[in-house]
Design a protein around this motif. Structure first.
Motif, PDB file in Angstrom:
ATOM      1  N   SER A 172     -30.609  82.605 -30.715  1.00 17.00           N
ATOM      2  CA  SER A 172     -29.373  83.068 -30.084  1.00 17.00           C
ATOM      3  C   SER A 172     -29.059  82.312 -28.795  1.00 17.00           C
ATOM      4  O   SER A 172     -28.078  82.606 -28.117  1.00 17.00           O
ATOM      5  CB  SER A 172     -29.457  84.563 -29.784  1.00 17.00           C
ATOM      6  N   ALA A 173     -29.885  81.339 -28.445  1.00 19.39           N
ATOM      7  CA  ALA A 173     -29.740  80.671 -27.158  1.00 19.39           C
ATOM      8  C   ALA A 173     -28.981  79.355 -27.273  1.00 19.39           C
ATOM      9  O   ALA A 173     -29.035  78.679 -28.301  1.00 19.39           O
ATOM     10  CB  ALA A 173     -31.113  80.410 -26.562  1.00 19.39           C
TER      11      ALA A 173
ATOM     12  N   ALA B 108     -33.167  75.551 -16.729  1.00 22.04           N
ATOM     13  CA  ALA B 108     -33.554  76.031 -18.049  1.00 22.04           C
ATOM     14  C   ALA B 108     -33.968  74.868 -18.926  1.00 22.04           C
ATOM     15  O   ALA B 108     -33.584  73.710 -18.677  1.00 22.04           O
ATOM     16  CB  ALA B 108     -32.423  76.818 -18.695  1.00 22.04           C
ATOM     17  N   ILE B 109     -34.721  75.194 -19.973  1.00 17.90           N
ATOM     18  CA  ILE B 109     -35.230  74.187 -20.888  1.00 17.90           C
ATOM     19  C   ILE B 109     -35.195  74.756 -22.298  1.00 17.90           C
ATOM     20  O   ILE B 109     -35.434  75.952 -22.504  1.00 17.90           O
ATOM     21  CB  ILE B 109     -36.656  73.770 -20.462  1.00 17.90           C
ATOM     22  N   ASN B 110     -34.876  73.897 -23.263  1.00 17.87           N
ATOM     23  CA  ASN B 110     -34.805  74.413 -24.628  1.00 17.87           C
ATOM     24  C   ASN B 110     -36.202  74.536 -25.215  1.00 17.87           C
ATOM     25  O   ASN B 110     -37.206  74.281 -24.563  1.00 17.87           O
ATOM     26  CB  ASN B 110     -33.885  73.540 -25.483  1.00 17.87           C
ATOM     27  N   TRP B 111     -36.272  74.888 -26.492  1.00 23.06           N
ATOM     28  CA  TRP B 111     -37.545  75.282 -27.083  1.00 23.06           C
ATOM     29  C   TRP B 111     -38.579  74.158 -27.117  1.00 23.06           C
ATOM     30  O   TRP B 111     -39.767  74.398 -26.979  1.00 23.06           O
ATOM     31  CB  TRP B 111     -37.314  75.822 -28.501  1.00 23.06           C
ATOM     32  N   ASN B 112     -38.138  72.908 -27.267  1.00 28.99           N
ATOM     33  CA  ASN B 112     -39.105  71.810 -27.362  1.00 28.99           C
ATOM     34  C   ASN B 112     -39.059  70.873 -26.166  1.00 28.99           C
ATOM     35  O   ASN B 112     -39.724  69.841 -26.171  1.00 28.99           O
ATOM     36  CB  ASN B 112     -38.917  71.033 -28.655  1.00 28.99           C
ATOM     37  N   GLY B 113     -38.267  71.200 -25.163  1.00 25.91           N
ATOM     38  CA  GLY B 113     -38.228  70.395 -23.953  1.00 25.91           C
ATOM     39  C   GLY B 113     -37.256  69.241 -23.981  1.00 25.91           C
ATOM     40  O   GLY B 113     -37.169  68.476 -23.013  1.00 25.91           O
TER      41      GLY B 113
ATOM     42  N   GLY C  26     -25.784  78.535 -22.179  1.00 24.35           N
ATOM     43  CA  GLY C  26     -25.861  79.978 -22.046  1.00 24.35           C
ATOM     44  C   GLY C  26     -27.031  80.448 -21.207  1.00 24.35           C
ATOM     45  O   GLY C  26     -27.052  81.595 -20.749  1.00 24.35           O
ATOM     46  N   MET C  27     -28.005  79.563 -20.999  1.00 22.27           N
ATOM     47  CA  MET C  27     -29.167  79.942 -20.203  1.00 22.27           C
ATOM     48  C   MET C  27     -28.798  80.169 -18.737  1.00 22.27           C
ATOM     49  O   MET C  27     -29.593  80.713 -17.979  1.00 22.27           O
ATOM     50  CB  MET C  27     -30.248  78.881 -20.313  1.00 22.27           C
ATOM     51  N   ARG C  28     -27.623  79.722 -18.332  1.00 24.09           N
ATOM     52  CA  ARG C  28     -27.195  79.941 -16.939  1.00 24.09           C
ATOM     53  C   ARG C  28     -26.866  81.409 -16.669  1.00 24.09           C
ATOM     54  O   ARG C  28     -26.799  81.846 -15.522  1.00 24.09           O
ATOM     55  CB  ARG C  28     -25.956  79.106 -16.636  1.00 24.09           C
TER      56      ARG C  28
END
Length: 127
Positions: free
Chosen positions: A102-103, A49-54, A107-109
């Motif tokens: 909300s992420a 997973a990756i967050n909104w801006n990398g 939690g992306m797992r």
């Protein structure tokens, strides 16, 4: 909203593939993105997973550094570079999105946290 994966295929063990996922119908930079996979007769499992801006990434421990996730917000794309592929990597790979507000990267797992899913792309690694 649509998430469309591509780049899957048949590859020999030790080879590489690059998966792509293009998103439409959502403000892409407002979403964390993830890759999951599901092998035959097994449950779907988290890959990366990756967050909104990398700035933040997370990987399944079992990958041992073989995969790399990245994103291009200008193109609404997320990628999964897969190297040193093994037969156990054979699966359908899915792209998923979770709203940024909300992420969490941890939690992306959990696939139950995802808001949107693609239909998947098949990766088959021959030994």
């Amino acid at each position: 909203v649509q998430l469309v994966e591509s780049g899957g295929g048949l590859v020999q063990a030790g080879g590489s593939l690059r998966l792509s996922c293009v998103a439409s119908g959502l403000p892409f930079s407002n979403y964390y993105m993830a890759w999951f996979r599901q092998a035959p007769r097994l449950e779907r499992e988290f890959v990366s997973a990756i967050n909104w801006n990398g700035d933040l990434t997370v990987y399944a421990d079992s990958l041992n550094g073989r995969f790399r996730i990245s994103r291009d917000n200008a193109r609404n794309m997320v990628y999964l570079q897969m190297n040193s592929l093994k037969s156990e990597d054979t699966a359908v790979y899915y792209c998923a999105a979770d709203r940024r507000d909300s992420a969490t990267i941890a939690g992306m797992r959990d696939d139950s946290n995802m808001d949107y899913w693609g239909k998947g792309t098949q990766v088959t690694v021959s030994s």
